[in-house]
Design an enzyme around this catalytic site. Structure first.
Site, PDB file in Angstrom:
ATOM      1  N   LYS A 127       0.810  -1.206   0.000  1.00 49.34           N
ATOM      2  CA  LYS A 127       0.000   0.000   0.000  1.00 49.34           C
ATOM      3  C   LYS A 127       0.845   1.257   0.000  1.00 49.34           C
ATOM      4  CE  LYS A 127      -4.201  -1.696   2.009  1.00 49.34           C
ATOM      5  NZ  LYS A 127      -5.258  -1.246   1.109  1.00 49.34           N
ATOM      6  N   ILE A 448     -13.328 -18.641   6.225  1.00 51.09           N
ATOM      7  CA  ILE A 448     -13.372 -17.208   6.531  1.00 51.09           C
ATOM      8  C   ILE A 448     -14.687 -16.566   6.092  1.00 51.09           C
ATOM      9  CG2 ILE A 448     -12.104 -15.033   6.260  1.00 51.09           C
ATOM     10  CD1 ILE A 448     -10.684 -17.274   7.870  1.00 51.09           C
ATOM     11  N   ARG A 532      -6.497  -2.946 -11.806  1.00 50.91           N
ATOM     12  CA  ARG A 532      -7.603  -3.127 -10.866  1.00 50.91           C
ATOM     13  C   ARG A 532      -8.091  -1.803 -10.293  1.00 50.91           C
ATOM     14  NH1 ARG A 532      -8.812  -8.102  -9.007  1.00 50.91           N
ATOM     15  NH2 ARG A 532      -7.707  -9.717 -10.170  1.00 50.91           N
ATOM     16  N   ASP A 616     -15.724  -9.024  10.341  1.00 51.84           N
ATOM     17  CA  ASP A 616     -14.444  -8.900   9.637  1.00 51.84           C
ATOM     18  C   ASP A 616     -13.871  -7.491   9.771  1.00 51.84           C
ATOM     19  OD1 ASP A 616     -14.466 -11.502   8.625  1.00 51.84           O
ATOM     20  OD2 ASP A 616     -15.690 -10.925   6.897  1.00 51.84           O
ATOM     21  N   HIS A 658     -11.772 -11.306  11.703  1.00 56.72           N
ATOM     22  CA  HIS A 658     -10.798 -11.780  10.723  1.00 56.72           C
ATOM     23  C   HIS A 658     -10.003 -10.603  10.187  1.00 56.72           C
ATOM     24  CE1 HIS A 658      -8.966 -13.531   7.195  1.00 56.72           C
ATOM     25  NE2 HIS A 658      -9.587 -12.630   6.450  1.00 56.72           N
ATOM     26  N   GLU A 682      -3.998 -14.007   8.619  1.00 57.82           N
ATOM     27  CA  GLU A 682      -3.132 -14.476   7.545  1.00 57.82           C
ATOM     28  C   GLU A 682      -1.812 -14.911   8.167  1.00 57.82           C
ATOM     29  OE1 GLU A 682      -0.058 -14.634   4.905  1.00 57.82           O
ATOM     30  OE2 GLU A 682      -0.096 -12.756   5.988  1.00 57.82           O
ATOM     31  N   HIS A 711      -4.672 -17.328  -2.026  1.00 55.99           N
ATOM     32  CA  HIS A 711      -4.395 -16.562  -3.250  1.00 55.99           C
ATOM     33  C   HIS A 711      -3.762 -17.436  -4.317  1.00 55.99           C
ATOM     34  CE1 HIS A 711      -4.631 -13.685   0.065  1.00 55.99           C
ATOM     35  NE2 HIS A 711      -5.266 -12.950  -0.827  1.00 55.99           N
TER      36      HIS A 711
HETATM   37  N1  GLN Z   1     -15.666 -12.755   4.997  1.00 58.97           N
HETATM   38  C1  GLN Z   1     -14.930 -12.230   3.894  1.00 58.97           C
HETATM   39  C2  GLN Z   1     -14.690 -13.328   2.878  1.00 58.97           C
HETATM   40  O1  GLN Z   1     -14.578 -14.446   3.266  1.00 58.97           O
HETATM   41  C3  GLN Z   1     -13.603 -11.660   4.339  1.00 58.97           C
HETATM   42  C4  GLN Z   1     -12.870 -10.992   3.219  1.00 58.97           C
HETATM   43  C5  GLN Z   1     -11.567 -10.303   3.630  1.00 58.97           C
HETATM   44  O2  GLN Z   1     -10.948 -10.632   4.586  1.00 58.97           O
HETATM   45  N2  GLN Z   1     -11.119  -9.348   2.878  1.00 58.97           N
HETATM   46  O3  GLN Z   1     -14.558 -13.062   1.683  1.00 58.97           O
HETATM   47 ZN    ZN Z   2      -9.158 -11.862   4.590  1.00 54.24          ZN
END
Ligand code: GLN
Ligand code: ZN
Length: 798
Positions: A127, A448, A532, A616, A658, A682, A711
């Protein structure tokens, strides 16, 4: 009196219709050739220069155009091209610096692949300061050399000059360039490269002068950071060496105030300096007092980071003294490059007219700068006078509009007490009750939130939005997706399920669309990285939740299974950070309003029977102010907002959160203060490094280290996941650990997802088995681990 000079620090390159995005993606696909891509780029540059000129600005910016990222262009310009990104036949010679740069070299650096050359790993992306723009991190090794190797900035300046524009090239300065990079291989002090770097900058500046530039804007945004003293001191020598008799340098700073770097900045041998008066208005007085005679002062008054119409009246008062004292040494500009705002408000034909009258995008901001200059000079024409009247009107609307100010929101905010941001009992007591309610095994597994967003799902959502399918059809299709996701999760053996988020196009947009106080544009795209773009919603007024937002989907999902299904929400800070936020009240007030609206959803979910609710906050860290001294204030209100959102529930309701980024060390205390019962993070890309922050801190609550990287399309190995977990189990109590991927699965397809999750569940089961026996525990962590956790074994269930 002499006229005020007007300019902008950079214009968005992506195009009002995202022309650059489309052309880039077509080129990468092989659908168009390089000539067609070059043509699109040229058209965009010409259009953007024309806009600056038509708005009446004295300079047009060059060098702000980039095929992917301006820092990447600079790396190429300086010959800083990692070996792996060069053409294969040229990798062997390891020639350095690398002078054979072409467009595909840039794309190999940016994406790891291009129409020509071999695929390899891309450069890291990160960033740009506290923005949502990502730049490509330059890679440095000891004794590196640099030379002018790529002509884009120079050619484009020549191009503008040939068209008759007064071109002011924009480049990133050498100190910021080094600061923003990273060492590869051995760690070393990047500052030692400055000596090698400066000759290449001298060459670049001379070439820009030869191309017809008389001023060059040289950006040193790191001057608004807390700099180590060696870096601060390095400026003087560096800028002495960059002096060029043919050129005036405008040293540009933005995103915050100069503060302790003020003397450094003001004493450099440059012709002028630009400061950000939007983020740091208080620096005007000290800068005016200490600005050496003859130096130009460019004031960044129009907000380059937000979309509100400028308050011209206020600037007239604020800048009167500066005009008086500086005369024609006063320049005016937006606060920073306009890269961070959408291109043109005129395109928003469907936006509510009242709201539209309050806004200004990049194109409009150019005119605002021009109008302000003429008004300040006292020689405003009809255009500038109208602009002032509109600005006054907008201000009035923003003060009075009933769409913006809602007494009931104010009243609720005023009634908030500290107890509202506090769960009833401490974590130890809560987790016991939650464990009784949920009866989860050791190493419980979960995901997640999102499951694959197939082309089919996206089409149904699009059709529904466009009115091409009925609500019933839409609901039926989404329910079918949810049912599929629940069945898959049960079959895989996951412990805490999710509904899969098929109805969400974007985690902020989905909630913003259902909250009052939020507005959405149709074309308000802002470049996030490369091709993007994101379209941030606008928070324009007091936020309320007219109706439940997620309840029906959750209810349906939970009706299909005995296992707990998580309620799934985006937290207040992420809602804030990924939107354009109102500037007529402090951000913390808006955060609190969001928190209260989301809290209603949390409470509704609990009432409907949700035993686990996830909130989140992937953006918590990016809201962090650039200056250290401002951080604790931010973290205090951000944490409070999260807790306000999360604390309306019973002790036996489990709150998850999260986050998915890799620097936790400096905010670990704030993360603990969120007091979420479970955090999933992460850890896979940083190879568990990140966990160290949690281990060192002895993070008290439950934690789910992401055991694999969503990813990547690669299916993770069980052993690799067991390793992440074993590592976590070495320093954190095993009964605190969860097993989950490192982020949502929406970018993956179902076969990948099933394969990966089935191995993830296998890894969790292996951990459970190992922890059932002393031998297993010994195999993992040795005797000391057993000694540390003698009583951590009885909770084994599945
Ligand atoms: N709950 C969201 C998902 O699973 C979380 C996305 C994120 O952390 N950016 O896509
Ligand atoms: Zn995430």
């Amino acid at each position: 009196m002499h006229p005020i000079t007007t300019h902008c620090l950079g214009f968005p390159r992506i195009g009002a219709d995202r022309e650059l995005k489309k052309a880039l993606e077509a080129y990468w696909q092989g659908d168009i050739d390089e000539i067609a891509l070059q043509n699109t780029g040229r058209e965009l540059r010409h259009r953007h220069w024309r806009l600056q000129k038509q708005a009446g600005l004295d300079w047009v910016a060059t060098g702000d155009f980039a095929w992917y990222d301006q820092v990447l262009t600079l790396s190429a310009t300086l010959g800083n091209v990692p070996l792996r990104h060069r053409r294969e036949e040229e990798q062997a010679t390891a020639q350095e610096p690398y002078t054979d740069v072409d467009l595909d070299t840039l794309f190999r650096m940016a994406r790891g692949r291009a129409p020509t050359g071999n695929a390899t790993s891309a450069s890291e992306m990160t960033k740009w300061f506290d923005t949502n723009y990502h730049y490509l991190v330059p890679e440095f090794h000891p004794d590196q050399n640099f030379t002018l190797s790529y002509q884009q900035i120079i050619e484009e300046t020549r191009e503008a000059v040939a068209l008759g524009y007064a071109a002011k090239p924009v480049i990133l300065g050498p100190l910021s360039y080094l600061w923003l990079g990273k060492e590869t291989g051995a760690e070393f002090d990047r500052l030692t490269l400055l000596d090698n770097l400066l000759p290449a900058y001298q060459e670049l500046l001379q070439s820009l002068a030869d191309a017809g530039a008389s001023w060059v804007q040289i950006d040193e945004p790191i001057l608004v950071l807390d700099l180590p003293v060696q870096w601060q001191q390095a400026f003087e020598g560096a800028y002495h060496r960059l002096q060029n008799r043919q050129l005036n340098l405008l040293l540009a700073t933005y995103f915050d105030g100069l503060e302790d770097n003020l003397s450094t900045a003001l004493t450099l041998p440059v012709a002028g300096i630009h400061i950000d008066l939007v983020r740091a208005p208080e620096q005007l007085a000290p800068v005016l007092d200490r600005l050496p005679a003859h130096k130009v002062l460019s004031l960044g008054v129009v907000d380059g980071r937000n979309i509100w119409r400028h308050d011209l009246r206020r600037s007239l008062t604020q800048l009167a003294e500066a005009r008086e004292r500086l005369g024609n040494r006063l320049w005016l500009a937006p606060s920073c490059s306009l890269l961070h705002v959408p291109v043109d408000l005129a395109r928003e034909e469907t936006l509510n007219p009242e709201l539209k009258s309050l806004l200004a995008f990049a194109t409009q901001k150019l005119t605002e700068v021009f109008s302000l200059a003429r008004l300040l000079e006292g020689r405003a024409g009809a255009g500038a006078k109208t602009a002032l009247a509109r600005s006054d009107q907008a201000l009035k609307t923003r003060r009075q509009s009933a769409r913006i100010h809602k007494p009931e929101v104010q009243a609720r905010l005023a009634a908030v007490t500290p107890a509202d941001a506090q769960r009833h009992s401490p974590f130890e007591a809560r987790i016991e009750q939650q464990q009784t309610a949920l009866n989860l095994p050791l190493f419980p597994t979960t995901t997640i939130g999102s499951f694959p967003q197939t082309a089919d799902i996206r089409r149904v959502r699009r059709d529904y939005k466009a009115g091409q399918c009925t609500l019933e059809e839409y609901q039926q299709r989404m329910r079918a997706e949810i049912a599929h996701a629940i069945a898959q999760q049960e079959a895989l053996g996951l412990d805490v399920l999710v509904h899969g988020e098929p109805e969400r196009n974007d985690m902020v947009e989905y909630f913003g669309e259902q909250l009052d106080g939020y507005a959405f544009t149709r074309f308000g795209w802002v470049q996030s990285y490369g091709s993007r773009c994101v379209k941030p919603p606008i928070i324009y007024g007091d936020v309320t939740r007219p109706a439940a937002m997620t309840l029906d989907w959750w209810r349906y999902a939970q009706s299909l299974t005995q296992l707990p299904v998580k309620g799934m929400l985006t937290g207040p800070i992420t809602m804030l950070c990924w939107s354009f936020v109102r500037d007529d009240q402090p951000r913390e007030i808006t955060a609190r309003q969001l928190a209260l609206a989301l809290r209603e959803e949390v409470v509704d979910l609990e009432r409907a029977g949700a035993r686990v609710i996830q909130i989140d906050e992937p953006a918590l860290r990016e809201g962090l102010p650039l200056r250290r001294r401002a951080r604790s204030h931010y973290l205090n209100w951000a944490v409070e907002a999260f807790r306000l959102c999360a604390s309306g529930v019973r002790d036996d309701t489990q709150i998850h959160t999260h986050m998915c980024y890799s620097e936790f060390n400096d905010i670990i205390e704030a993360i603990a203060a969120l007091d979420a019962d479970v955090i999933t993070i992460e850890t896979s890309r940083s190879h568990g490094e990140l966990l160290r922050a949690f281990e060192d801190f002895h993070y008290p609550n439950d934690i789910g280290p992401g055991v694999y990287d969503i990813h990547s399309p690669n299916i993770p190995e069980i052993t690799a996941m067991v390793e992440v977990l074993s590592r976590a189990a070495r320093d954190l109590p095993v009964e605190r650990l969860w097993v989950n991927p490192d982020c949502g699965l929406k970018t993956r397809n179902w076969p990948e997802t099933e394969a990966a999750l089935s191995r993830m569940v296998a890894a969790a089961r292996k951990m459970r088995r190992l922890y059932e026996t002393r031998d297993g525990a010994r195999a993992l962590g040795g005797d000391e681990l057993l000694a540390r956790q003698p009583a951590s074994l009885p909770r084994v269930g599945a």
